[in-house]
Design an enzyme around this catalytic site. Structure first.
Site, PDB file in Angstrom:
ATOM      1  N   GLN A  61     -84.169  55.686  -7.062  1.00  0.00           N
ATOM      2  CA  GLN A  61     -85.131  56.598  -5.726  1.00  0.00           C
ATOM      3  C   GLN A  61     -84.014  57.453  -5.591  1.00  0.00           C
ATOM      4  O   GLN A  61     -82.661  57.102  -4.966  1.00  0.00           O
ATOM      5  CB  GLN A  61     -85.383  55.319  -4.183  1.00  0.00           C
ATOM      6  CG  GLN A  61     -86.080  56.500  -4.038  1.00  0.00           C
ATOM      7  CD  GLN A  61     -86.294  55.828  -1.957  1.00  0.00           C
ATOM      8  OE1 GLN A  61     -85.105  55.068  -2.249  1.00  0.00           O
ATOM      9  NE2 GLN A  61     -86.684  56.945  -1.046  1.00  0.00           N
ATOM     10  N   SER A  97     -81.582  60.523  -1.489  1.00  0.00           N
ATOM     11  CA  SER A  97     -80.282  61.018  -0.950  1.00  0.00           C
ATOM     12  C   SER A  97     -79.089  61.507  -1.446  1.00  0.00           C
ATOM     13  O   SER A  97     -78.823  61.507  -2.163  1.00  0.00           O
ATOM     14  CB  SER A  97     -79.426  59.953   0.093  1.00  0.00           C
ATOM     15  OG  SER A  97     -81.145  58.287   0.742  1.00  0.00           O
ATOM     16  N   GLU A 107     -91.869  52.140   2.092  1.00  0.00           N
ATOM     17  CA  GLU A 107     -90.256  51.838   1.406  1.00  0.00           C
ATOM     18  C   GLU A 107     -90.313  50.124   2.717  1.00  0.00           C
ATOM     19  O   GLU A 107     -89.155  49.548   2.647  1.00  0.00           O
ATOM     20  CB  GLU A 107     -89.448  52.538   1.341  1.00  0.00           C
ATOM     21  CG  GLU A 107     -87.873  52.250   1.099  1.00  0.00           C
ATOM     22  CD  GLU A 107     -86.458  53.593   1.768  1.00  0.00           C
ATOM     23  OE1 GLU A 107     -86.727  54.292   1.439  1.00  0.00           O
ATOM     24  OE2 GLU A 107     -85.788  53.499   0.813  1.00  0.00           O
ATOM     25  N   GLU A 137     -82.095  53.645  14.055  1.00  0.00           N
ATOM     26  CA  GLU A 137     -82.073  54.905  14.795  1.00  0.00           C
ATOM     27  C   GLU A 137     -83.609  56.338  14.511  1.00  0.00           C
ATOM     28  O   GLU A 137     -84.041  55.703  15.247  1.00  0.00           O
ATOM     29  CB  GLU A 137     -80.695  55.823  14.584  1.00  0.00           C
ATOM     30  CG  GLU A 137     -80.087  54.926  15.525  1.00  0.00           C
ATOM     31  CD  GLU A 137     -78.509  54.308  14.974  1.00  0.00           C
ATOM     32  OE1 GLU A 137     -78.812  54.190  13.563  1.00  0.00           O
ATOM     33  OE2 GLU A 137     -78.543  53.456  14.783  1.00  0.00           O
TER      34      GLU A 137
HETATM   35  C1  LIG Z   1     -77.944  50.076   0.281  1.00  0.00           C
HETATM   36  C2  LIG Z   1     -78.393  50.867   0.227  1.00  0.00           C
HETATM   37  C3  LIG Z   1     -78.817  51.641  -0.375  1.00  0.00           C
HETATM   38  C4  LIG Z   1     -79.572  52.422  -0.303  1.00  0.00           C
HETATM   39  N1  LIG Z   1     -80.502  52.630  -1.475  1.00  0.00           N
HETATM   40  C5  LIG Z   1     -80.705  53.811  -1.433  1.00  0.00           C
HETATM   41  C6  LIG Z   1     -81.960  54.524  -2.729  1.00  0.00           C
HETATM   42  O1  LIG Z   1     -82.122  53.452  -4.270  1.00  0.00           O
HETATM   43  N2  LIG Z   1     -82.478  55.781  -2.783  1.00  0.00           N
HETATM   44  C7  LIG Z   1     -81.745  56.661  -1.584  1.00  0.00           C
HETATM   45  O2  LIG Z   1     -82.228  57.402  -2.538  1.00  0.00           O
HETATM   46  N3  LIG Z   1     -81.129  55.897  -0.973  1.00  0.00           N
HETATM   47  C8  LIG Z   1     -81.078  55.207  -1.385  1.00  0.00           C
HETATM   48  N4  LIG Z   1     -79.709  54.584   0.325  1.00  0.00           N
HETATM   49  C9  LIG Z   1     -79.426  55.419   1.437  1.00  0.00           C
HETATM   50  C10 LIG Z   1     -80.194  56.219   2.520  1.00  0.00           C
HETATM   51  O3  LIG Z   1     -81.321  55.783   2.668  1.00  0.00           O
HETATM   52  C11 LIG Z   1     -79.493  56.332   3.976  1.00  0.00           C
HETATM   53  O4  LIG Z   1     -78.010  56.309   3.759  1.00  0.00           O
HETATM   54  C12 LIG Z   1     -80.024  56.561   4.999  1.00  0.00           C
HETATM   55  O5  LIG Z   1     -80.773  57.267   4.691  1.00  0.00           O
HETATM   56  C13 LIG Z   1     -79.019  57.153   6.677  1.00  0.00           C
HETATM   57  O6  LIG Z   1     -78.587  58.511   5.638  1.00  0.00           O
HETATM   58  P1  LIG Z   1     -76.810  58.649   5.682  1.00  0.00           P
HETATM   59  O7  LIG Z   1     -76.141  58.023   5.001  1.00  0.00           O
HETATM   60  O8  LIG Z   1     -76.568  60.010   5.296  1.00  0.00           O
HETATM   61  O9  LIG Z   1     -76.546  58.798   7.097  1.00  0.00           O
HETATM   62  P2  LIG Z   1     -76.607  59.463   8.491  1.00  0.00           P
HETATM   63  O10 LIG Z   1     -78.132  60.568   7.899  1.00  0.00           O
HETATM   64  O11 LIG Z   1     -75.760  61.165   7.877  1.00  0.00           O
HETATM   65  O12 LIG Z   1     -76.728  59.208   9.385  1.00  0.00           O
HETATM   66  C14 LIG Z   1     -75.485  58.677  10.442  1.00  0.00           C
HETATM   67  C15 LIG Z   1     -75.830  58.407  11.289  1.00  0.00           C
HETATM   68  O13 LIG Z   1     -75.782  59.796  12.666  1.00  0.00           O
HETATM   69  C16 LIG Z   1     -77.867  58.471  12.849  1.00  0.00           C
HETATM   70  N5  LIG Z   1     -78.442  59.646  12.659  1.00  0.00           N
HETATM   71  C17 LIG Z   1     -78.655  61.047  12.136  1.00  0.00           C
HETATM   72  N6  LIG Z   1     -80.140  61.475  12.493  1.00  0.00           N
HETATM   73  C18 LIG Z   1     -80.430  60.712  13.706  1.00  0.00           C
HETATM   74  C19 LIG Z   1     -81.598  61.622  14.451  1.00  0.00           C
HETATM   75  N7  LIG Z   1     -81.873  62.493  14.567  1.00  0.00           N
HETATM   76  N8  LIG Z   1     -80.961  60.513  15.657  1.00  0.00           N
HETATM   77  C20 LIG Z   1     -80.806  59.582  16.348  1.00  0.00           C
HETATM   78  N9  LIG Z   1     -79.239  58.868  15.370  1.00  0.00           N
HETATM   79  C21 LIG Z   1     -79.385  59.932  14.038  1.00  0.00           C
HETATM   80  C22 LIG Z   1     -78.244  58.173  11.983  1.00  0.00           C
HETATM   81  O14 LIG Z   1     -78.702  56.171  12.830  1.00  0.00           O
HETATM   82  C23 LIG Z   1     -75.931  56.952  11.485  1.00  0.00           C
HETATM   83  O15 LIG Z   1     -76.715  56.269  12.797  1.00  0.00           O
HETATM   84  C24 LIG Z   1     -79.470  54.174   0.849  1.00  0.00           C
HETATM   85  C25 LIG Z   1     -78.178  53.330   1.612  1.00  0.00           C
HETATM   86  C26 LIG Z   1     -77.805  51.589   1.185  1.00  0.00           C
HETATM   87  C27 LIG Z   1     -76.894  51.781   2.756  1.00  0.00           C
END
Ligand SMILES: Cc1cc2nc3c(=O)[nH]c(=O)nc-3n(C[C@H](O)[C@H](O)[C@H](O)COP(=O)(O)OP(=O)(O)OC[C@H]3O[C@@H](n4cnc5c(N)ncnc54)[C@H](O)[C@@H]3O)c2cc1C
Length: 398
Positions: free
Chosen positions: A117, A120, A235, A367
């Site tokens: 997928q 991100s 998912e 969150e």
């Molecule tokens: C083990 C693992 C596997 C993954 N596999 C995939 C994959 O296969 N494909 C893929 O596309 N992605 C994948 N991901 C990515 C995952 O979907 C993202 O890490 C996740 O959606 C959070 O995005 P970010 O890391 O950019 O954090 P950010 O969006 O930058 O968030 C940072 C912090 O801010 C908080 N936050 C952000 N917006 C808000 C809001 N509106 N209200 C309250 N709090 C908020 C979040 O909760 C978090 O604590 C994976 C992640 C992990 C850890």
């Protein structure tokens, strides 16, 4: 549906399970061959249409099928291709053309073609609709440039679910399109990302002038957000909605650790019982949610299981490491980077503890799950979104 019809449908799938096990005994059949026959008999996803791995029956019957086949020693399709199985297949069957369903679903189910997928990006995670990867139309093809990140199992994948921006002048949710892209194309570069567990389950993916045929587009141009929601809703249920037997799953693993220790305290017993009760409540909640899901795709309430299981799994694995005492600091598997063939698996308690840290991030953070539940299930006032009505290319970004 009447009780008689349910019985008839159950009889039909049970007969087919027995036929499958008799004609292709799992012990003497290669897993992908067995799973191919399972697909052809409509026992892969029983609610999918006939000819596409299903029989058009109630999804509730899938539990009966899975239990019957597992009892006969059948291989587990999900474990061979978790992202394809949990998210790719429902997206293809919901939004794909007849040709796309025929092309993708069978090898996805057998695990011969693994899926990943690619949503991100470095600047788009929780707010995935702000993504920047561009797809520009060129005749019957699209030219894609951009970077994806955290792409689980991209190193094994044949197909990637890609969301890309096709109209930067539109508001962010409207200007995206969904593609299925060939991960073996030389224009796709997959680089491992080293995780806290010592493994690289996920990757960075660089797409440089990747040419994607328009026939590999899922859904209409500009409708990528709607298609993505099907992937995302599935998912959450795929990550947090599974139903282990009572006392099984992660709480079963904790129970094993518990019985292996002879230095347990009454305070620890109290903690153990609280975790056991939380696990049982979640299990029953997931059973109820599954039974309410009369048709294929889950709704926003799928976020309940996702949020609850993330926090429970973290607490259970932390408590298991506490029970190990000083041994909890050891890492018996070694710490050299491996590129695993499976996602979200662990061989020992300490590794489970480290892997579970990611559960409240992957598939949407806790969150964000709470925001979804607040807004879309409870109907509370929405999060503040200042960029909602702005064209994507006018939204300030770093
Ligand atoms: C083990 C693992 C596997 C993954 N596999 C995939 C994959 O296969 N494909 C893929 O596309 N992605 C994948 N991901 C990515 C995952 O979907 C993202 O890490 C996740 O959606 C959070 O995005 P970010 O890391 O950019 O954090 P950010 O969006 O930058 O968030 C940072 C912090 O801010 C908080 N936050 C952000 N917006 C808000 C809001 N509106 N209200 C309250 N709090 C908020 C979040 O909760 C978090 O604590 C994976 C992640 C992990 C850890």
């Amino acid at each position: 549906m009447t009780a008689t019809e349910v019985t008839t449908d159950e009889t039909l799938v049970l007969e087919r399970c027995q036929q499958l096990l008799a004609e292709h005994p799992p012990a003497d059949t290669r897993p992908e061959v067995f799973l191919g026959h399972q697909f052809d008999l409509g026992l892969a996803w029983v609610h999918f249409p006939e000819g596409h791995g299903g029989l058009g029956l109630s999804p509730k019957l899938q539990t009966t099928i899975n239990q019957t086949l597992a009892g006969g020693g059948a291989p587990l399709a999900y474990a061979r291709n978790p992202i394809g199985h949990g998210m790719g297949a429902p997206t293809v069957v919901t939004h794909g053309s007849e040709e796309q369903r025929t092309r993708y679903l069978r090898p996805l189910f057998t695990g011969e073609e693994v899926w990943c997928q690619m949503f991100s990006e470095p600047g788009a995670g929780s707010d995935v609709a702000s993504l920047s990867t561009r797809a520009v139309r060129d005749g019957d093809e699209w030219v894609v440039n951009g970077q994806k990140v955290w792409t689980t199992l991209a190193h094994l994948a044949k197909w990637g679910m890609l969301v890309a921006r096709t109209d930067p002048d539109a508001v962010k949710h409207k200007g995206m399109t969904y593609f299925v892209v060939d991960m073996e194309d030389p224009a796709v570069e997959v680089r491992p990302l080293f995780q806290i567990t010592g493994e690289a389950e996920f990757n960075e993916v660089y797409l440089t002038d990747l040419r994607v045929p328009d026939s590999e587009r899922l859904g209409d141009v500009g409708e990528g957000w709607g298609v993505s929601l099907t992937t995302l809703m599935n998912e959450r249920v795929s990550i947090g909605g599974s139903v282990a037997p009572r006392g099984g799953g992660i709480i079963g693993e904790l129970t094993k650790v518990w019985h292996e220790r002879d230095d347990r305290t009454d305070t620890q017993r109290d903690e153990f019982m609280k975790l056991w009760i939380r696990a049982e409540v979640l299990r029953l909640t997931n059973i109820r949610a599954g039974q309410k899901r009369a048709v294929g795709n889950p709704g926003p309430e799928g976020s309940i299981g996702k949020a609850a299981s993330a926090e429970l799994n973290k607490d259970v694995s932390e408590f298991a490491v506490d029970l190990l005492g000083a041994d909890g600091m050891l890492f018996p598997g070694g710490y050299t980077m491996a590129r695993p063939k499976h996602a979200a698996m662990w061989a020992f308690t300490q590794q489970a503890f480290l892997r579970m840290r990611a559960q409240s991030i992957e598939g949407g953070t806790s969150e964000i799950m709470k925001n979804i539940l607040g807004e879309r299930v409870l109907g509370l006032p929405g999060d503040v979104r200042t960029d909602k009505a702005l064209p994507w290319n006018e939204v300030p970004r770093s």
